[in-house]
Design a protein around this motif. Structure first.
Motif, PDB file in Angstrom:
ATOM      1  N   HIS B 461       1.046  -1.064   0.123  1.00  0.00           N
ATOM      2  CA  HIS B 461       0.117  -0.132   0.309  1.00  0.00           C
ATOM      3  C   HIS B 461       0.996   0.859   0.132  1.00  0.00           C
ATOM      4  O   HIS B 461       0.503   2.384  -1.148  1.00  0.00           O
ATOM      5  CB  HIS B 461      -0.636  -0.048   0.841  1.00  0.00           C
ATOM      6  CG  HIS B 461      -2.057   1.079   1.302  1.00  0.00           C
ATOM      7  ND1 HIS B 461      -1.599   1.898   2.304  1.00  0.00           N
ATOM      8  CD2 HIS B 461      -3.142   1.259   0.335  1.00  0.00           C
ATOM      9  CE1 HIS B 461      -2.542   3.134   1.804  1.00  0.00           C
ATOM     10  NE2 HIS B 461      -3.751   3.259   1.399  1.00  0.00           N
ATOM     11  N   ARG B 464       2.560   1.289  -3.290  1.00  0.00           N
ATOM     12  CA  ARG B 464       1.395   2.149  -4.170  1.00  0.00           C
ATOM     13  C   ARG B 464       1.325   3.468  -4.716  1.00  0.00           C
ATOM     14  O   ARG B 464       0.758   4.223  -5.325  1.00  0.00           O
ATOM     15  CB  ARG B 464       0.387   1.147  -4.458  1.00  0.00           C
ATOM     16  CG  ARG B 464       0.577  -0.213  -5.080  1.00  0.00           C
ATOM     17  CD  ARG B 464      -0.270  -1.013  -5.088  1.00  0.00           C
ATOM     18  NE  ARG B 464       0.078  -2.468  -5.205  1.00  0.00           N
ATOM     19  CZ  ARG B 464      -0.257  -3.214  -6.263  1.00  0.00           C
ATOM     20  NH1 ARG B 464      -0.377  -2.373  -7.290  1.00  0.00           N
ATOM     21  NH2 ARG B 464       0.327  -4.415  -6.437  1.00  0.00           N
ATOM     22  N   THR B 465       0.901   4.124  -3.128  1.00  0.00           N
ATOM     23  CA  THR B 465       0.687   5.713  -3.286  1.00  0.00           C
ATOM     24  C   THR B 465       1.361   6.532  -3.988  1.00  0.00           C
ATOM     25  O   THR B 465       1.472   7.099  -5.138  1.00  0.00           O
ATOM     26  CB  THR B 465       0.119   5.934  -2.229  1.00  0.00           C
ATOM     27  OG1 THR B 465      -0.358   4.807  -0.844  1.00  0.00           O
ATOM     28  CG2 THR B 465      -0.197   7.133  -2.041  1.00  0.00           C
ATOM     29  N   ASN B 468       2.117   5.644  -8.065  1.00  0.00           N
ATOM     30  CA  ASN B 468       0.209   6.388  -8.277  1.00  0.00           C
ATOM     31  C   ASN B 468       1.056   7.814  -9.332  1.00  0.00           C
ATOM     32  O   ASN B 468       0.483   8.504 -10.340  1.00  0.00           O
ATOM     33  CB  ASN B 468      -0.776   6.217  -7.869  1.00  0.00           C
ATOM     34  CG  ASN B 468      -1.821   6.388  -8.846  1.00  0.00           C
ATOM     35  OD1 ASN B 468      -2.106   6.371  -9.289  1.00  0.00           O
ATOM     36  ND2 ASN B 468      -3.003   7.773  -7.529  1.00  0.00           N
ATOM     37  N   THR B 496       8.771  15.199  -4.831  1.00  0.00           N
ATOM     38  CA  THR B 496       7.511  14.999  -3.877  1.00  0.00           C
ATOM     39  C   THR B 496       7.474  13.389  -3.805  1.00  0.00           C
ATOM     40  O   THR B 496       7.827  12.070  -2.389  1.00  0.00           O
ATOM     41  CB  THR B 496       6.684  15.063  -3.358  1.00  0.00           C
ATOM     42  OG1 THR B 496       6.254  16.877  -3.783  1.00  0.00           O
ATOM     43  CG2 THR B 496       6.123  15.419  -2.199  1.00  0.00           C
ATOM     44  N   SER B 497       6.829  13.021  -5.075  1.00  0.00           N
ATOM     45  CA  SER B 497       6.232  11.031  -4.345  1.00  0.00           C
ATOM     46  C   SER B 497       8.011  10.222  -4.461  1.00  0.00           C
ATOM     47  O   SER B 497       7.883   9.782  -3.609  1.00  0.00           O
ATOM     48  CB  SER B 497       5.418  11.012  -5.822  1.00  0.00           C
ATOM     49  OG  SER B 497       4.317  11.987  -6.065  1.00  0.00           O
ATOM     50  N   ARG B 500       8.866  10.380  -0.972  1.00  0.00           N
ATOM     51  CA  ARG B 500       7.756   9.744  -0.275  1.00  0.00           C
ATOM     52  C   ARG B 500       8.709   7.827  -0.374  1.00  0.00           C
ATOM     53  O   ARG B 500       8.980   7.222   0.747  1.00  0.00           O
ATOM     54  CB  ARG B 500       6.638   9.735  -0.642  1.00  0.00           C
ATOM     55  CG  ARG B 500       6.034   9.764   0.626  1.00  0.00           C
ATOM     56  CD  ARG B 500       3.956   9.635   0.789  1.00  0.00           C
ATOM     57  NE  ARG B 500       3.670   9.211   1.064  1.00  0.00           N
ATOM     58  CZ  ARG B 500       2.176   9.016   0.993  1.00  0.00           C
ATOM     59  NH1 ARG B 500       1.807   9.235   0.793  1.00  0.00           N
ATOM     60  NH2 ARG B 500       1.643   7.329   1.817  1.00  0.00           N
ATOM     61  N   LEU B 630      -5.437   2.657  10.313  1.00  0.00           N
ATOM     62  CA  LEU B 630      -5.005   2.303   8.962  1.00  0.00           C
ATOM     63  C   LEU B 630      -5.855   2.833   8.030  1.00  0.00           C
ATOM     64  O   LEU B 630      -5.343   4.012   6.891  1.00  0.00           O
ATOM     65  CB  LEU B 630      -4.689   1.024   8.216  1.00  0.00           C
ATOM     66  CG  LEU B 630      -3.555   1.160   6.900  1.00  0.00           C
ATOM     67  CD1 LEU B 630      -2.477   1.751   7.437  1.00  0.00           C
ATOM     68  CD2 LEU B 630      -3.413  -0.095   6.846  1.00  0.00           C
ATOM     69  N   ASN B 631      -7.219   2.300   7.772  1.00  0.00           N
ATOM     70  CA  ASN B 631      -7.955   2.985   6.120  1.00  0.00           C
ATOM     71  C   ASN B 631      -8.427   4.056   6.822  1.00  0.00           C
ATOM     72  O   ASN B 631      -9.255   5.116   5.845  1.00  0.00           O
ATOM     73  CB  ASN B 631      -9.781   1.822   6.742  1.00  0.00           C
ATOM     74  CG  ASN B 631      -8.480   1.074   6.354  1.00  0.00           C
ATOM     75  OD1 ASN B 631      -8.339   0.090   6.049  1.00  0.00           O
ATOM     76  ND2 ASN B 631      -9.585  -0.211   6.929  1.00  0.00           N
ATOM     77  N   THR B 632      -8.816   5.072   7.892  1.00  0.00           N
ATOM     78  CA  THR B 632      -9.437   5.828   7.858  1.00  0.00           C
ATOM     79  C   THR B 632      -8.251   6.925   8.767  1.00  0.00           C
ATOM     80  O   THR B 632      -8.364   7.971   9.180  1.00  0.00           O
ATOM     81  CB  THR B 632     -10.512   6.144   9.103  1.00  0.00           C
ATOM     82  OG1 THR B 632     -10.439   5.336  10.073  1.00  0.00           O
ATOM     83  CG2 THR B 632     -11.382   5.712   8.696  1.00  0.00           C
ATOM     84  N   ARG B 633      -6.840   7.057   7.894  1.00  0.00           N
ATOM     85  CA  ARG B 633      -5.995   7.750   8.551  1.00  0.00           C
ATOM     86  C   ARG B 633      -5.973   8.949   7.894  1.00  0.00           C
ATOM     87  O   ARG B 633      -5.983   9.124   6.548  1.00  0.00           O
ATOM     88  CB  ARG B 633      -4.556   6.981   7.732  1.00  0.00           C
ATOM     89  CG  ARG B 633      -2.782   7.609   8.405  1.00  0.00           C
ATOM     90  CD  ARG B 633      -1.964   6.172   8.261  1.00  0.00           C
ATOM     91  NE  ARG B 633      -1.796   4.932   9.140  1.00  0.00           N
ATOM     92  CZ  ARG B 633      -0.917   4.289   9.485  1.00  0.00           C
ATOM     93  NH1 ARG B 633      -0.013   4.089   8.621  1.00  0.00           N
ATOM     94  NH2 ARG B 633      -1.334   3.238  10.164  1.00  0.00           N
ATOM     95  N   LYS B 634      -5.743  10.185   9.013  1.00  0.00           N
ATOM     96  CA  LYS B 634      -5.769  11.078   8.130  1.00  0.00           C
ATOM     97  C   LYS B 634      -4.316  12.105   8.539  1.00  0.00           C
ATOM     98  O   LYS B 634      -3.812  12.760   7.107  1.00  0.00           O
ATOM     99  CB  LYS B 634      -6.151  12.511   9.648  1.00  0.00           C
ATOM    100  CG  LYS B 634      -7.064  13.457   9.267  1.00  0.00           C
ATOM    101  CD  LYS B 634      -7.109  14.218   9.966  1.00  0.00           C
ATOM    102  CE  LYS B 634      -8.359  12.892  11.320  1.00  0.00           C
ATOM    103  NZ  LYS B 634      -8.571  14.212  12.045  1.00  0.00           N
ATOM    104  N   GLU B 636      -0.209  11.707   6.531  1.00  0.00           N
ATOM    105  CA  GLU B 636       0.195  10.585   5.842  1.00  0.00           C
ATOM    106  C   GLU B 636       1.151   9.502   6.432  1.00  0.00           C
ATOM    107  O   GLU B 636       2.112   9.639   7.582  1.00  0.00           O
ATOM    108  CB  GLU B 636       0.885  10.992   4.905  1.00  0.00           C
ATOM    109  CG  GLU B 636       0.109  11.490   3.309  1.00  0.00           C
ATOM    110  CD  GLU B 636       1.293  11.746   1.875  1.00  0.00           C
ATOM    111  OE1 GLU B 636       2.010  12.419   2.313  1.00  0.00           O
ATOM    112  OE2 GLU B 636       0.372  12.114   1.549  1.00  0.00           O
TER     113      GLU B 636
END
Lengths: 129, 672
Positions: B461, B464-465, B468, B496-497, B500, B630-634, B636
């Protein structure tokens, strides 16, 4: 009239990228989190919803379930666009009510045709036009 | 003229009495009380003289009736008796209402004198016989007659007594003869009975005198000892029947008997020919008329069979006891209701209880409190159904030691009856320990597997972010429609990507190396202030870009403080902590620095950001964890920063602590 596509995605770069790819052929609506996404979806009644899964406050699974529970949006295709791409993730997302699943990173050349492949008729034909 | 009634059952007595009465009296005679009453009622006399012992109605009864009869009760009554001569009799007679009590025989003059008063009252009925003036032939004759009467009366009285004595004597003789006859018959019958009894006894009977000389033996005794009667009689019993080493015992027993005591003992005797024979001897003293012990009777019972069985049983018992004592497993026995009656030493060793403590329900107190409930319920269920029982459970020793045992009990039956349960317990502590170790290892392996899967999921995950962005905007760069301005933006996004992505990969590498223990710690002496300074300048632009205050606080002269640790790893720790502080702050300022504390160095990083809820603090060091799931992480980020920081702190031999409340910022301390 153009098909309308509604994107729910918190990452600005991703939002930019998806919007860029879609806005030429379709009407694009945007939402950066679940609660506003649900509200906008009910108001705009989009033809297709693109849904990220990892979102603040309310995750994609919960949003999909909420949309499916709303009478007007029961049939609207929801296509998950997500970085959750491990074994089982797809099944989980489909079980939550998604119609299709596209994993990130997306392939910009292929993205629209991937999206159309998940649409039912007559949306499929309309989207391909 | 007086009427006198005289009553006596003997005609001669009546005759004698009649002749003693005053002349001229009217005499009425009766043979017994009843007759007297009948006659008196017809013709009441002036005086009644009566015997006491009479048939039909005796004198006493007559007296009572007399005094009850209205017609007669005032008439005087005199008793004249030879039989009732006690003062007691007289008192009794007087109490019945008699006027006088005279004993037979009486001299005629004396008699007349005695009754005179009763006749005087009634007038001149009596003619005095003592008047000398009227001495005449008639008087002489009368006197003579009276003497004769007296003698006769004496004779009669004597012969009466003699006859009575004779009769008594004869009766006694008869009785005695009769008794003797009975006794003789009884004796001979009893002797017959005793003989039969003695000879029919399974036990041998012997009688000896005080010197143990044999006086009598029963035939069974002869059979038992193998000696004929004639070889025993007159012999000293113990000398021919027992081993020399037992002689003193026999003598002592005989001595006891002389003091009158009975007893029973078992001894091995020697039969004729030398063959031994176990006997049980019951001895009783024999006494003469003077209650002196003159010998003793011995009853000999052949107990050789019993001894064989007993010795067999003894052997079995010894065998059982040896087995039970030496057994490497615990053994227990219970009653049908489950109450313990026996445990062997091994059982005690396994449970930590003594034999006494284990008895009844005592064993339960040694069973581990977590196990006793189910053990007790199962045991009760099994014994109610009378079926074998099995259980694995723990004994908790007073010193806290735990012994695992496998217990197994089966019903114990005797002649079809359930008499209880017998069971064993085996020490399975080692096996259980292995099992637990295996279980723990399995759980650890599964946990590790879960972590690995989660780790891979996260890598996927997290990688991939940014990819993308890189792939997406890279594509857009190639689009001919893209303007130069747009290209500039896309390049920044690409930058930036990529950063990261690199950051994520570095974190993954770090956590993998920490987890697998392959991080190498290189100690060196360096200036802590300088490292902190480097970090300060590295993060200053980011803090400023987010409008956050950012201060480095060093103690006096801190800039030169030297520390001996791994500078690279320490810097990584600081980077993760400050990176977090900036990421989770949208206002206020961030302070960091170090201080001296108890000879150690304590580095702090303090922010005024969102803080951490108290109930989530324990989660922050977990891999991939932010406070939000994890799913609702505000925010990064991989959620690996604090995991790495803690791993590295621990590698450097330090500790990390955090203090925070939701909405009130957080302070991390690292003590090296």
């Amino acid at each position: 009239m153009k098909l309308s596509i509604f994107i729910i995605e918190d990452n600005e770069q991703n939002m930019y990228l998806l919007t860029y790819l879609l806005e030429e052929k379709y009407t694009v609506y945007q939402a950066f989190n679940g609660p506003s996404g649900i509200a906008i979806a009910k108001e705009k009644r989009p033809d297709v919803i693109l849904l990220d899964i990892q979102l603040p406050e309310m995750d994609g699974y919960a949003i999909a379930a909420a949309l499916r529970a709303s009478g007007d949006l029961m049939e609207t295709p929801i296509i998950a666009v997500t970085s959750y791409a491990m074994v089982g993730d797809r099944e989980r997302i489909m079980a939550a009510g998604a119609t299709g699943y596209i994993e990130k990173p997306i392939d910009p050349d292929m993205f629209i045709s991937q999206m159309i492949s998940f649409l039912p008729e007559p949306l499929k034909t309309k989207a391909s036009a | 003229m007086k009427t006198i009634m005289i009553v006596d059952d003997k005609p001669e007595n009546l005759y004698l009495l009649k002749n003693m009465l005053p002349e001229g009296s009217v005499i009425i005679m009766a043979n017994n009380g009843a007759e007297a009453l009948g006659l008196a009622r017809k013709t009441p006399p002036d005086l009644l003289i009566t015997d006491i012992l009479m048939p039909v109605m005796d004198g006493y009864t007559l007296c009572k009736e007399w005094r009850r009869d209205d017609l007669l009760k005032s008439i005087p009554l005199i008793f004249y008796t030879a039989t009732y001569t006690d003062p007691q009799d007289e008192r009794f007679a007087m109490s019945l209402g008699a006027d006088k009590f005279l004993l037979k025989p009486q001299e005629p003059e004396a008699f007349l004198e005695q009754i005179k008063e009763f006749l005087d009252d009634a007038g001149p009925a009596i003619v005095s016989s003592t008047q000398p003036a009227e001495v005449s032939e008639l008087v002489s004759l009368k006197e003579y007659n009276q003497v004769l009467i007296r003698k006769l009366e004496d004779k009669v009285a004597d012969s009466d007594q003699a006859r009575a004595a004779m009769q008594r004597y004869a009766r006694e003789l008869e009785r005695e003869i009769e008794e003797r006859k009975h006794t003789e018959i009884a004796l001979s019958q009893r002797e017959e009975q005793y003989r039969t009894l003695v000879e029919s006894m399974n036990e041998g009977l012997v009688m000896v005198d005080n010197q143990d000389t044999i006086l009598f033996v029963s035939s069974q005794f002869c059979t038992m000892t193998g000696y004929p009667e004639k070889e025993l009689l007159g012999k000293t019993g113990y000398k021919i029947l027992f081993r020399p080493e037992d002689h003193n015992l026999i003598l002592a027993k005989n001595q006891d008997r002389r003091s009158g005591s009975k007893d029973t003992y078992e001894l091995e005797m020697i039969r004729k020919g030398g063959e031994p024979l176990w006997v049980r001897i019951s001895g009783s003293p024999v006494k003469n008329n003077l209650n002196e012990t003159i010998g003793s009777i011995g009853v000999f019972e052949d107990i050789s069979e019993e001894k064989k069985v007993t010795s067999l049983l003894d052997k079995e018992k010894v065998l059982f006891q040896t087995l039970a004592t030496a057994s490497p497993v615990g053994i227990f026995r219970t009653l049908p209701d489950g109450k313990t009656t026996y445990v062997n030493p091994k059982w005690c060793e396994l449970s930590g209880l003594s034999f006494e403590e284990a008895i009844g329900d005592g064993w339960k107190k040694a069973v581990h409190p977590d196990d006793i409930g189910i053990v007790d319920v199962n045991w009760k269920t099994d014994i109610v159904s009378e079926r074998p029982s099995r259980a694995e459970y723990r004994f908790l020793h007073p010193d806290g030691r735990i012994v695992w045992v496998l217990g197994s009990a089966v019903p114990e039956m005797h002649e079809g009856e359930l008499i209880g349960y017998v069971g064993i317990i085996t020490d399975i502590t080692e096996r259980k320990n292995y099992e637990n170790q295996l279980l723990a290892a399995k759980e650890k392996a599964e946990e590790s597997n879960r972590l690995k899967t989660a780790f891979l999921n996260n890598i996927s995950h997290e990688v991939r972010t940014p990819l993308n962005g890189i792939l997406g905007f890279g594509e857009l760069m190639l689009d001919p429609k893209t303007t130069e301005e747009e290209k500039q933006l896309y390049l920044e996004i690409l930058q930036t990507s990529s950063d990261r992505l690199l950051n994520i990969i570095t974190n993954f590498m770090d956590i993998s190396m920490i987890t697998s223990g392959s991080v190498e710690v290189r100690h060196q002496l360096f200036s802590l202030g300088e490292i902190l300074n480097q970090v300060y300048y590295q993060f200053l632009p980011r803090a400023q870009s987010r409008n956050l205050g950012f201060q480095l606080k060093l103690p006096g002269g801190g800039g030169n403080y030297l520390i001996d640790t791994d500078a690279v790893l320490l810097k990584k720790i600081l980077i993760h902590l400050i990176d977090n502080a900036i990421k989770f702050s949208d206002k206020g300022s961030i302070e960091f620095g170090f201080e001296h504390l108890n000879g150690r160095v304590r580095i702090f990083v303090k922010d005024q950001g969102i803080g951490i809820a108290e109930d989530k603090i324990h989660l922050i060091y977990e891999h991939f964890m932010q406070e939000d799931p994890l799913n609702t992480r505000k925010f990064e980020g991989s959620g690996l920063g604090l995991s790495i920081a803690r791993g590295l702190v621990s590698l450097l031999g330090g500790t990390i602590e955090v203090q925070s409340r939701k909405g009130e910022g957080a302070t991390f301390w690292v003590t090296i």
